[in-house]
Write a protein that holds these residues in place. Structure first.
Motif, PDB file in Angstrom:
ATOM      1  N   VAL A 116       1.106  -1.680  -0.333  1.00  0.00           N
ATOM      2  CA  VAL A 116      -0.640  -0.019   0.134  1.00  0.00           C
ATOM      3  C   VAL A 116       1.023   1.054  -0.045  1.00  0.00           C
ATOM      4  O   VAL A 116       1.970   1.258   1.110  1.00  0.00           O
ATOM      5  N   ALA A 117       0.433   2.390  -0.655  1.00  0.00           N
ATOM      6  CA  ALA A 117       1.126   3.107  -1.051  1.00  0.00           C
ATOM      7  C   ALA A 117       0.219   4.309  -0.200  1.00  0.00           C
ATOM      8  O   ALA A 117      -0.331   5.251  -1.166  1.00  0.00           O
ATOM      9  N   LYS A 118       1.412   5.174   0.501  1.00  0.00           N
ATOM     10  CA  LYS A 118       0.894   6.554   1.279  1.00  0.00           C
ATOM     11  C   LYS A 118       1.409   7.496   0.406  1.00  0.00           C
ATOM     12  O   LYS A 118       2.714   7.907   0.539  1.00  0.00           O
ATOM     13  N   TRP A 119       0.284   8.654   0.427  1.00  0.00           N
ATOM     14  CA  TRP A 119       0.880   9.277  -0.274  1.00  0.00           C
ATOM     15  C   TRP A 119       0.202  10.743  -0.580  1.00  0.00           C
ATOM     16  O   TRP A 119      -1.187  10.974  -0.139  1.00  0.00           O
ATOM     17  N   ASN A 120       0.993  11.658  -1.030  1.00  0.00           N
ATOM     18  CA  ASN A 120       0.052  12.918  -0.483  1.00  0.00           C
ATOM     19  C   ASN A 120      -0.329  13.523  -1.299  1.00  0.00           C
ATOM     20  O   ASN A 120       0.299  13.971  -2.189  1.00  0.00           O
ATOM     21  N   VAL A 121      -1.577  13.994  -1.378  1.00  0.00           N
ATOM     22  CA  VAL A 121      -2.690  14.436  -2.584  1.00  0.00           C
ATOM     23  C   VAL A 121      -2.219  15.839  -3.062  1.00  0.00           C
ATOM     24  O   VAL A 121      -2.482  15.481  -4.461  1.00  0.00           O
ATOM     25  N   ALA A 122      -1.802  16.854  -2.604  1.00  0.00           N
ATOM     26  CA  ALA A 122      -1.837  18.475  -2.340  1.00  0.00           C
ATOM     27  C   ALA A 122      -0.242  17.719  -3.863  1.00  0.00           C
ATOM     28  O   ALA A 122      -0.738  18.557  -4.568  1.00  0.00           O
ATOM     29  N   GLU A 123       0.594  17.781  -3.136  1.00  0.00           N
ATOM     30  CA  GLU A 123       1.593  17.205  -3.197  1.00  0.00           C
ATOM     31  C   GLU A 123       1.722  16.022  -4.712  1.00  0.00           C
ATOM     32  O   GLU A 123       3.038  17.159  -4.819  1.00  0.00           O
ATOM     33  N   ALA A 124       1.408  15.603  -4.587  1.00  0.00           N
ATOM     34  CA  ALA A 124       1.266  14.273  -5.661  1.00  0.00           C
ATOM     35  C   ALA A 124       2.585  13.649  -5.308  1.00  0.00           C
ATOM     36  O   ALA A 124       3.286  13.417  -6.434  1.00  0.00           O
ATOM     37  N   ARG A 125       2.963  13.222  -4.148  1.00  0.00           N
ATOM     38  CA  ARG A 125       4.173  12.595  -4.037  1.00  0.00           C
ATOM     39  C   ARG A 125       3.745  11.380  -2.740  1.00  0.00           C
ATOM     40  O   ARG A 125       3.092  11.677  -1.729  1.00  0.00           O
ATOM     41  N   VAL A 126       4.892  10.409  -3.492  1.00  0.00           N
ATOM     42  CA  VAL A 126       4.697   9.053  -2.318  1.00  0.00           C
ATOM     43  C   VAL A 126       5.368   8.886  -1.592  1.00  0.00           C
ATOM     44  O   VAL A 126       6.541  10.393  -2.210  1.00  0.00           O
ATOM     45  N   ILE A 127       4.851   9.362  -0.055  1.00  0.00           N
ATOM     46  CA  ILE A 127       5.968   8.567   1.085  1.00  0.00           C
ATOM     47  C   ILE A 127       6.316   7.855   2.204  1.00  0.00           C
ATOM     48  O   ILE A 127       7.855   7.527   1.990  1.00  0.00           O
ATOM     49  N   GLU A 128       5.548   6.748   1.407  1.00  0.00           N
ATOM     50  CA  GLU A 128       6.363   5.404   1.885  1.00  0.00           C
ATOM     51  C   GLU A 128       5.028   4.192   1.381  1.00  0.00           C
ATOM     52  O   GLU A 128       4.055   4.583   0.663  1.00  0.00           O
ATOM     53  N   LYS A 129       5.448   3.539   1.789  1.00  0.00           N
ATOM     54  CA  LYS A 129       5.317   1.455   0.790  1.00  0.00           C
ATOM     55  C   LYS A 129       5.174   1.062   2.442  1.00  0.00           C
ATOM     56  O   LYS A 129       6.042   0.713   2.558  1.00  0.00           O
ATOM     57  N   ILE A 130       3.702   0.326   2.504  1.00  0.00           N
ATOM     58  CA  ILE A 130       3.983  -1.227   3.181  1.00  0.00           C
ATOM     59  C   ILE A 130       3.779  -1.708   3.097  1.00  0.00           C
ATOM     60  O   ILE A 130       2.792  -2.436   2.342  1.00  0.00           O
ATOM     61  N   PRO A 131       4.562  -3.155   2.685  1.00  0.00           N
ATOM     62  CA  PRO A 131       3.879  -4.416   2.550  1.00  0.00           C
ATOM     63  C   PRO A 131       3.091  -5.075   2.815  1.00  0.00           C
ATOM     64  O   PRO A 131       2.153  -4.950   3.537  1.00  0.00           O
ATOM     65  N   ALA A 132       2.797  -5.743   1.899  1.00  0.00           N
ATOM     66  CA  ALA A 132       1.285  -6.532   2.372  1.00  0.00           C
ATOM     67  C   ALA A 132       0.892  -7.866   1.952  1.00  0.00           C
ATOM     68  O   ALA A 132       2.298  -8.166   1.204  1.00  0.00           O
TER      69      ALA A 132
END
Ligand code: K7E
Ligand code: CUA
Length: 658
Positions: free
Chosen positions: A433-449
């Protein structure tokens, strides 16, 4: 109560020193320590050593462990997949609290065994065909002003194009409606911000209203539709007469989401297979799968449902199988339907909490594409089209409709939001799952599933005010997560803490009924279910006193032209009457009221060999009709261990030979 303060900081490390802060696998018993027993010596440190737990395991346990008697902070309503039911799961404990019987019988609840619930199930028959399963995908909690209000839950059945309404005042299914216009759905159920409508788009095109057309006439005769089921909140029912549909081209419409706040009044529906491939692997054509993956883009359907509502009111709809349908030319002429290209084989379409953006992910694209509603609306108002599709639907320019594209990873599917301006998108192929900032359209981190995550659900994560806190990954494969139970593995839901940085995996929850697809998570204190039915004798489907409700001392047996009517009460620990005498072949109408008003004082009522089995909650009334086919002596008894004399809560059905 679950305490957020203990989750943060390193106080834990100090408190459980020794092995506590070493990574997994490096713990060795401290010199002189006793050999590890399953319980260690009872201290946290020795327990950790004995169970080979690292600090993250312990913090995960502390974040999820819910002491006896403590209630969960959130409830998750998850699709029960093929079971046709809905699971209710408490968070953060991940304890299953209830299986809500919806499209299929559920014996414990007696759902599908008494007249009331049989009628609900029968209303879900398609053209007289009884259906004993459903493919439930997307539960939708009712909303007011774009927020869950805790009043109702809707869920769609993909296989049979049905929708069900569950009243959360007692967690009972009250209504099933069948969409005879279409043969399958998928993007159901999604609600508009005040639950004015429940949206149900087709998945696989077919002739509208049923009937045959050769597959070679797919382009001309096959169609999809987007249904808007009107919800009557005062009655707690969908109102077919006030509902309508919009005909759409024979693409495969997929998920839907309603606009909110600035985009309120619009609905967004994905589609794939704009190639209109229909398979034919033995007939010299490519399989649907490869035929449907030729184009680089498909079409996001932008629907102005308020305009559609007005067009229906103006008499511009045609009625097909009892459903008012705005045909394609009308939808185009009235400016109700527009397309925007979307990359490639899209799946999820998720409107941001502020309603300003629409996030679409293409299964075969590595981006999340962010459409700006403001831009889309301006293009519609200016009639700025790059052309039309083969059915005359105007297409808006892709580049001018989007705000950004985020390179997000492989196989992006579904997006949820938190309270910090972040989005979370499941990556099916990458199993993350990718966590990303909507306003900046930038990926912050990912967590494995583990593995192949499908939908994700964040706490109130698709509303105007997400809570953050928790995210549940609903995975397609479980592979090695649990003990082997044969080739069909449980489904795996994984709880993630969104308040920690990086995100922390807290819990793996095997789900033995599948496939769950989507879920929604609501703050538990928004729900206020009743504890007993009042007045005594309530029919749970009408939520009013049943016509044949039985009061204590009014018990009786009446012989009437249509059969034997038995007016019976249940109270700890006897039925009155407890002996029922009938003749072989007679029809029996059993009217059974649980006259108790004590919390949890449920009784069951069963007669062997007659498929008679109901559950009557305190104050509940059930009617049961059956034919005494065979002469004999049949015990009837209570099926809930309701008291010390529960086993004695029994009687006899005596069927005399003719
Ligand atoms: Cu399974 Cu929403 Cu039906 Cu995606 S759907 S994963
Ligand atoms: Cu009533 Cu057991």
């Amino acid at each position: 109560m679950w305490n957020r303060s203990i989750l943060r900081g390193s106080a834990l490390c100090g408190a459980i020193a020794l092995a506590a802060c070493s990574p997994r696998g490096e713990q060795a018993p401290a010199a002189g320590a006793p050999a590890a027993s399953p319980a260690g010596n009872g201290s946290v440190a020795s327990l950790m050593r004995a169970r080979k737990l690292a600090e993250p395991d312990v913090t995960a346990a502390l974040k999820t462990y819910t002491p006896t008697g403590v209630h969960d902070e959130y409830l998750m309503f998850a699709s029960g997949g093929h079971s046709g039911q809905v699971l209710v799961v408490g968070l953060p404990s991940m304890r299953i609290l209830k299986v809500i019987a919806v499209f299929t019988p559920e014996p414990w609840q007696g759902y599908g065994y008494g007249d009331q619930t049989n009628a609900v199930l029968a209303s879900g028959n398609r053209d007289g065909q009884e259906l004993s399963w459903a493919d439930t995908h997307h539960p939708a909690l009712s909303e007011m002003a774009g927020d869950y209000d805790g009043k109702f839950l809707f869920i769609g059945d993909k296989a049979n194009a049905r929708l069900a309404v569950i009243d959360l005042h007692d967690f009972v299914t009250k209504q099933i409606v069948v969409s005879n216009l279409i043969e399958s759905d998928h993007g159901a159920a999604f609600v508009t911000p005040n639950t004015e409508y429940v949206i149900e788009p087709t998945q696989y095109p077919a002739p509208l209203g049923g009937g045959f057309a050769p597959i070679e006439e797919y382009d001309e005769k096959y169609r999809g539709a987007v249904l808007f089921w009107k919800f009557d909140r005062s009655k707690g029912r969908l109102d077919p007469a006030a509902s309508f549909a919009i005909e759409v081209p024979p693409y495969m419409q997929d998920l839907a989401d309603a606009g909110k706040l600035v985009s309120d009044g619009f609905a967004f529906v994905n589609s794939f297979n704009t190639e209109r491939s229909y398979g034919g692997t033995l007939e010299g054509r490519p399989p649907l799968e490869s035929g449907a993956s030729q184009n680089d883009t498909d079409y996001l359907h932008v629907i102005d449902w308020r305009k559609a509502e007005a067009a229906v009111a103006a008499g511009k709809a045609e009625t097909i199988r009892d459903m008012k349908v705005l045909r394609l030319p009308v939808a185009v002429a009235e400016g109700i339907l527009h397309f925007i290209p979307e990359p490639k084989s899209p799946h999820g379409v998720d409107v941001t909490p502020d309603g300003k953006d629409i996030v679409v992910s293409g299964k075969l694209d590595t981006h999340a594409t962010i459409y700006s509603f403001e831009k889309v609306k301006a293009l519609i108002d200016q009639k700025k089209y790059v052309g039309t599709d083969p059915y005359g639907v105007p297409i808006l320019p892709f580049e001018e409709a989007i705000r950004a594209q985020v390179e997000i990873g492989l196989g992006p599917l579904h997006t949820q939001y938190d309270d910090q301006g972040n989005a979370y998108t499941s990556l099916f192929l990458e199993s993350k799952v990718a966590k990303w900032n909507v306003a900046e359209a930038r990926v912050i981190e990912k967590i494995p599933a583990h593995y192949n995550v499908g939908h994700i659900a964040a706490a109130e994560g698709d509303t105007v005010s997400p809570d953050g806190r928790f995210l549940v990954m609903i995975n397609k494969w479980a592979i090695d997560r649990f003990s082997g139970v044969g080739p069909l593995l449980p489904q795996n839901m994984q709880l993630v803490d969104l308040t920690s940085s990086p995100m922390q995996l807290l819990y793996d929850m095997p789900v033995p009924i599948g496939e769950p697809h989507y879920a929604q998570i609501i703050k538990a204190d928004k729900l206020a279910p009743i504890e007993v039915y009042t007045p005594v004798g309530t029919d749970p489907i009408t939520n009013a006193k049943a016509a044949d409700a039985v009061e204590a001392s009014q018990e009786r047996i009446e012989r009437r032209p249509d059969g034997v009517h038995v007016y019976m009460t249940a109270v700890r620990s006897h039925f009155t009457p407890d002996i029922v005498r009938v003749k072989e072949g007679e029809k029996v109408h059993l009217h059974l009221t649980n006259v108790e008003q004590a919390k949890d004082a449920t009784h069951g009522f069963a007669i062997g060999s007659h498929n008679v089995n109901v559950s009557i909650e305190p104050g509940e009334h059930a009617d049961i009709e059956f034919v005494a086919q065979r002469s004999g002596v049949f015990p009837m008894y209570c099926t809930e261990f309701c008291s010390a004399l529960h086993l004695e809560m029994a009687g006899y059905l005596l069927v005399e030979p003719k």
